[in-house]
Enzyme design. Structure first.
Site, mmCIF file in Angstrom:
data_model
loop_
_atom_site.group_PDB
_atom_site.id
_atom_site.type_symbol
_atom_site.label_atom_id
_atom_site.label_comp_id
_atom_site.label_asym_id
_atom_site.label_seq_id
_atom_site.Cartn_x
_atom_site.Cartn_y
_atom_site.Cartn_z
ATOM 1 N N LYS A 134 0.858 -1.080 0.116
ATOM 2 C CA LYS A 134 -0.128 -0.058 0.061
ATOM 3 C C LYS A 134 0.858 1.174 0.020
ATOM 4 O O LYS A 134 2.172 1.299 0.270
ATOM 5 C CB LYS A 134 -0.957 0.301 1.213
ATOM 6 C CG LYS A 134 -2.174 -1.053 0.834
ATOM 7 C CD LYS A 134 -3.256 -0.910 1.807
ATOM 8 C CE LYS A 134 -4.448 -1.860 1.627
ATOM 9 N NZ LYS A 134 -5.344 -1.636 2.558
ATOM 10 N N ARG B 260 -3.791 -10.034 4.823
ATOM 11 C CA ARG B 260 -4.272 -10.036 3.355
ATOM 12 C C ARG B 260 -3.156 -9.614 2.490
ATOM 13 O O ARG B 260 -2.707 -8.346 2.796
ATOM 14 C CB ARG B 260 -5.527 -9.446 3.533
ATOM 15 C CG ARG B 260 -6.129 -9.136 1.906
ATOM 16 C CD ARG B 260 -7.391 -8.269 1.827
ATOM 17 N NE ARG B 260 -8.022 -8.405 0.716
ATOM 18 C CZ ARG B 260 -7.524 -7.365 -0.340
ATOM 19 N NH1 ARG B 260 -6.784 -6.538 0.022
ATOM 20 N NH2 ARG B 260 -8.487 -7.574 -1.252
#
Length: 274
Positions: A221, A255
């Site tokens: 991210k 995840r």
């Protein structure tokens, strides 16, 4: 810390790994985009061999400012992928990443084992009712607004307190409908700036007070690649480091886009804490 996935009891006291499959043309990390049947099956096979416990399939990319995707298009992306994965890998526990109740319903009926909702029911009033009807585990993420508006909704009186209150209300709503298996996701990158993301990670253990399994979605991210001034494609090392921190703060599920590295991270963490 046990959830029921299609009659299989999964113990989350030992961290589990969820591999990401994006059936979209515009997900922020290019390597995660798998739009053909061949590419999807090849990636799922690799993830399962590398040790993935769950496969998370999404048909609506949701980074800040993401374009809207019509429900019919989302279904056309998700359902064929889901059906093909289960055709070739029938034991796979598939989570479907959607905030739409109808997509959730059709996915569960096609064999999905879990629903992963970025809005925790806020973007579709029927979502929690649908999950309650089918009694699948439900991942509730923290966000504000929509993927199109959330970037401008990161003002908090107290970041951690506000998110804890959000989850307390969402848990109450889910329990009132009879949902048994809940997992919470603090929502890294959703209605939070880089500094807020790091503060959230540094205090993530506070969410264990909710006494529910905790999912961390940090993989590649912008909090990693913008901080390091690199690209998402170069953010694996940073991801592994932050996943280690998340495990130390109590994460039960990671995840990730890169399953092998996350599995190794979880194994080493387990050895450290024997």
């Amino acid at each position: 810390m046990t959830i029921n996935c299609k009659g299989r009891l999964i113990d989350l006291n030992q961290p589990k790994i969820m591999g990401v499959i994006n059936t979209t043309p515009n997900s922020f990390y290019a390597e995660s985009r798998k739009t053909s049947e061949k590419d999807i099956l090849k990636q799922v096979e690799k993830m399962l061999k590398d040790g993935a416990d769950f496969i998370d399939v999404g048909g609506y990319s949701t980074p800040p400012g993401a374009p809207k995707v019509e429900e019919t298009e989302e279904l056309n992306r998700v359902l064929p992928a889901l059906e093909n994965i289960l055709k070739y890998f029938p034991e796979t526990l598939i989570s479907v990443d959607t905030f739409r109740a109808n997509v959730a319903r059709q996915s569960i009926e096609a064999g999905a084992a879990m629903i992963n909702d970025i809005s925790a029911g806020h973007l579709d009033d029927e979502m929690m009712k649908t999950v309650a009807k089918y009694q699948v585990p439900y991942i509730m993420m923290h966000m504000r607004g929509t993927p199109q508006t959330m970037k401008d909704l990161n003002q908090y009186e107290d970041l951690l307190q506000d998110i804890l209150f959000y989850f307390s209300e969402r848990i109450h709503a889910a329990r009132a409908l009879g949902i048994n298996d809940l997992i919470i996701d603090p929502g890294f990158g959703f209605a939070k700036d880089i500094g807020q993301n790091f503060k959230l990670l540094s205090k993530m253990e506070l969410f264990k007070n909710l006494e529910l399994p905790l999912l961390a979605g940090l993989s590649r991210k912008s909090m990693i690649y913008k901080t390091l001034k690199i690209s998402a494609a170069e953010a694996l090392n940073g991801t592994t480091f932050l996943n280690s921190i998340a495990l130390s703060k109590g994460a039960n599920i990671l995840r990730v886009h890169d399953v092998k590295e996350a599995v190794e991270c979880a194994k080493l963490f387990a050895e450290l804490n024997k």
